[in-house]
Motif scaffolding. Structure first.
Motif, PDB file in Angstrom:
ATOM      1  N   ASN A  91       0.836  -1.205   0.000  1.00 57.11           N
ATOM      2  CA  ASN A  91       0.000   0.000   0.000  1.00 57.11           C
ATOM      3  C   ASN A  91       0.866   1.248   0.000  1.00 57.11           C
ATOM      4  O   ASN A  91       0.598   2.207  -0.722  1.00 57.11           O
ATOM      5  N   SER A  92       1.910   1.228   0.797  1.00 59.76           N
ATOM      6  CA  SER A  92       2.842   2.349   0.846  1.00 59.76           C
ATOM      7  C   SER A  92       3.516   2.538  -0.517  1.00 59.76           C
ATOM      8  O   SER A  92       3.654   3.664  -1.006  1.00 59.76           O
ATOM      9  N   ALA A  93       3.931   1.433  -1.121  1.00 61.28           N
ATOM     10  CA  ALA A  93       4.575   1.504  -2.438  1.00 61.28           C
ATOM     11  C   ALA A  93       3.605   2.030  -3.488  1.00 61.28           C
ATOM     12  O   ALA A  93       3.972   2.881  -4.313  1.00 61.28           O
ATOM     13  N   ARG A  94       2.364   1.564  -3.443  1.00 57.81           N
ATOM     14  CA  ARG A  94       1.361   2.010  -4.400  1.00 57.81           C
ATOM     15  C   ARG A  94       1.124   3.507  -4.246  1.00 57.81           C
ATOM     16  O   ARG A  94       1.036   4.241  -5.229  1.00 57.81           O
ATOM     17  N   THR A  95       1.061   3.977  -3.006  1.00 61.78           N
ATOM     18  CA  THR A  95       0.862   5.408  -2.751  1.00 61.78           C
ATOM     19  C   THR A  95       2.033   6.213  -3.307  1.00 61.78           C
ATOM     20  O   THR A  95       1.842   7.250  -3.951  1.00 61.78           O
ATOM     21  N   GLU A  96       3.244   5.730  -3.070  1.00 60.53           N
ATOM     22  CA  GLU A  96       4.430   6.447  -3.553  1.00 60.53           C
ATOM     23  C   GLU A  96       4.503   6.415  -5.087  1.00 60.53           C
ATOM     24  O   GLU A  96       4.821   7.420  -5.715  1.00 60.53           O
ATOM     25  N   PHE A  97       4.189   5.258  -5.688  1.00 59.36           N
ATOM     26  CA  PHE A  97       4.153   5.176  -7.154  1.00 59.36           C
ATOM     27  C   PHE A  97       3.134   6.168  -7.708  1.00 59.36           C
ATOM     28  O   PHE A  97       3.409   6.884  -8.670  1.00 59.36           O
ATOM     29  N   GLN A 147      -8.711   9.761 -11.355  1.00 59.70           N
ATOM     30  CA  GLN A 147      -9.824   8.895 -10.947  1.00 59.70           C
ATOM     31  C   GLN A 147      -9.367   7.453 -10.784  1.00 59.70           C
ATOM     32  O   GLN A 147      -9.774   6.772  -9.841  1.00 59.70           O
ATOM     33  N   ILE A 148      -8.514   6.977 -11.680  1.00 60.13           N
ATOM     34  CA  ILE A 148      -7.984   5.616 -11.556  1.00 60.13           C
ATOM     35  C   ILE A 148      -7.156   5.500 -10.289  1.00 60.13           C
ATOM     36  O   ILE A 148      -7.248   4.515  -9.560  1.00 60.13           O
ATOM     37  N   SER A 149      -6.377   6.513 -10.002  1.00 60.16           N
ATOM     38  CA  SER A 149      -5.560   6.524  -8.793  1.00 60.16           C
ATOM     39  C   SER A 149      -6.439   6.466  -7.551  1.00 60.16           C
ATOM     40  O   SER A 149      -6.170   5.708  -6.617  1.00 60.16           O
ATOM     41  N   LYS A 150      -7.504   7.263  -7.522  1.00 58.05           N
ATOM     42  CA  LYS A 150      -8.415   7.251  -6.373  1.00 58.05           C
ATOM     43  C   LYS A 150      -9.097   5.895  -6.237  1.00 58.05           C
ATOM     44  O   LYS A 150      -9.252   5.380  -5.125  1.00 58.05           O
ATOM     45  N   ALA A 151      -9.501   5.307  -7.348  1.00 62.28           N
ATOM     46  CA  ALA A 151     -10.163   4.002  -7.304  1.00 62.28           C
ATOM     47  C   ALA A 151      -9.216   2.922  -6.807  1.00 62.28           C
ATOM     48  O   ALA A 151      -9.594   2.072  -5.996  1.00 62.28           O
ATOM     49  N   SER A 152      -7.962   2.964  -7.255  1.00 60.34           N
ATOM     50  CA  SER A 152      -7.004   1.951  -6.791  1.00 60.34           C
ATOM     51  C   SER A 152      -6.671   2.159  -5.326  1.00 60.34           C
ATOM     52  O   SER A 152      -6.482   1.207  -4.578  1.00 60.34           O
ATOM     53  N   THR A 153      -6.626   3.423  -4.874  1.00 58.95           N
ATOM     54  CA  THR A 153      -6.399   3.693  -3.456  1.00 58.95           C
ATOM     55  C   THR A 153      -7.537   3.122  -2.623  1.00 58.95           C
ATOM     56  O   THR A 153      -7.307   2.477  -1.603  1.00 58.95           O
ATOM     57  N   ALA A 154      -8.755   3.338  -3.072  1.00 52.02           N
ATOM     58  CA  ALA A 154      -9.915   2.805  -2.351  1.00 52.02           C
ATOM     59  C   ALA A 154      -9.908   1.281  -2.348  1.00 52.02           C
ATOM     60  O   ALA A 154     -10.186   0.644  -1.327  1.00 52.02           O
ATOM     61  N   ALA A 155      -9.555   0.676  -3.478  1.00 55.92           N
ATOM     62  CA  ALA A 155      -9.522  -0.783  -3.560  1.00 55.92           C
ATOM     63  C   ALA A 155      -8.452  -1.363  -2.644  1.00 55.92           C
ATOM     64  O   ALA A 155      -8.690  -2.348  -1.935  1.00 55.92           O
ATOM     65  N   MET A 156      -7.273  -0.755  -2.635  1.00 57.90           N
ATOM     66  CA  MET A 156      -6.202  -1.249  -1.763  1.00 57.90           C
ATOM     67  C   MET A 156      -6.560  -1.031  -0.300  1.00 57.90           C
ATOM     68  O   MET A 156      -6.230  -1.841   0.549  1.00 57.90           O
ATOM     69  N   GLY A 157      -7.261   0.048   0.005  1.00 58.67           N
ATOM     70  CA  GLY A 157      -7.717   0.283   1.373  1.00 58.67           C
ATOM     71  C   GLY A 157      -8.690  -0.790   1.797  1.00 58.67           C
ATOM     72  O   GLY A 157      -8.651  -1.277   2.927  1.00 58.67           O
ATOM     73  N   SER A 158      -9.570  -1.210   0.884  1.00 57.25           N
ATOM     74  CA  SER A 158     -10.517  -2.274   1.177  1.00 57.25           C
ATOM     75  C   SER A 158      -9.806  -3.591   1.435  1.00 57.25           C
ATOM     76  O   SER A 158     -10.173  -4.338   2.339  1.00 57.25           O
ATOM     77  N   VAL A 159      -8.770  -3.868   0.656  1.00 56.37           N
ATOM     78  CA  VAL A 159      -7.991  -5.100   0.856  1.00 56.37           C
ATOM     79  C   VAL A 159      -7.307  -5.060   2.211  1.00 56.37           C
ATOM     80  O   VAL A 159      -7.321  -6.030   2.968  1.00 56.37           O
TER      81      VAL A 159
END
Length: 172
Positions: A91-97, A147-159
């Motif tokens: 999650n941290s890596a995804r946020t930084e990417f 929007q894709i970034s926000k959606a992936s952030t939400a999805a990773m938060g759900s995981v």
């Protein structure tokens, strides 16, 4: 014309630097995950040895079953904790990417827009709407990426939430 080539060369250099930062980040996170997995393997091996010793000293079937159950529970807790740590690293890596890509898109699109504006000013037979259309396309692409970034952030938060809930339920 030389200035335009230099602008595109500078843009290419910036893109290469961003790609190198992303590759470095990827390697660092991979190393963190491998170190975590290596430590988990060591712990699991040591725990397995200790469990085997304890099982050989068990005197009755009830004690044997209790030891097995305890070992299974401890193993599950370690695996869930490791999964949580891996999810946090990911999650941290995804946020930084996402931050790096957004930063690169913002600066890159601005640099590219400026370069193309300068380039298009010198084109024979240019249409005034051409640059405006190009800028609108870049803005649309940036909005879509956001929007894709926000959606992936939400999805990773759900995981991450699901992993935490799962670990909390197994600990009870």
């Amino acid at each position: 014309m030389v200035a335009k080539v230099e602008q595109f060369s500078e843009l290419h250099r910036k893109n290469m630097e961003a790609a190198m930062r992303m590759a470095q980040l990827s390697m660092e996170n991979s190393q963190r995950i491998m170190a975590l997995q290596s430590e988990l393997a060591k712990e699991m091996f040591q725990s397995g040895l200790e469990n085997a010793k304890a099982l050989t000293s068990a005197r009755d079937p009830q004690a044997l079953m209790q030891l097995r159950s305890q070992y299974a529970q401890e193993t599950t807790q370690r695996m869930v904790a490791a999964a949580q740590q891996i999810a946090e690293i990911s999650n941290s890596a995804r946020t930084e990417f996402s931050r790096l890509v957004t930063e690169q898109l913002a600066s890159g699109s601005q640099d590219m827009t400026e370069s193309l504006q300068n380039f298009m000013k010198n084109l024979p037979g240019q249409t005034p709407n051409m640059m405006e259309s190009f800028q609108q396309a870049i803005q649309t692409a940036n909005a879509a990426f956001e929007q894709i970034s926000k959606a992936s952030t939400a999805a990773m938060g759900s995981v991450g939430d699901a992993v935490k809930k799962s670990s909390g339920a197994k600990r009870k």
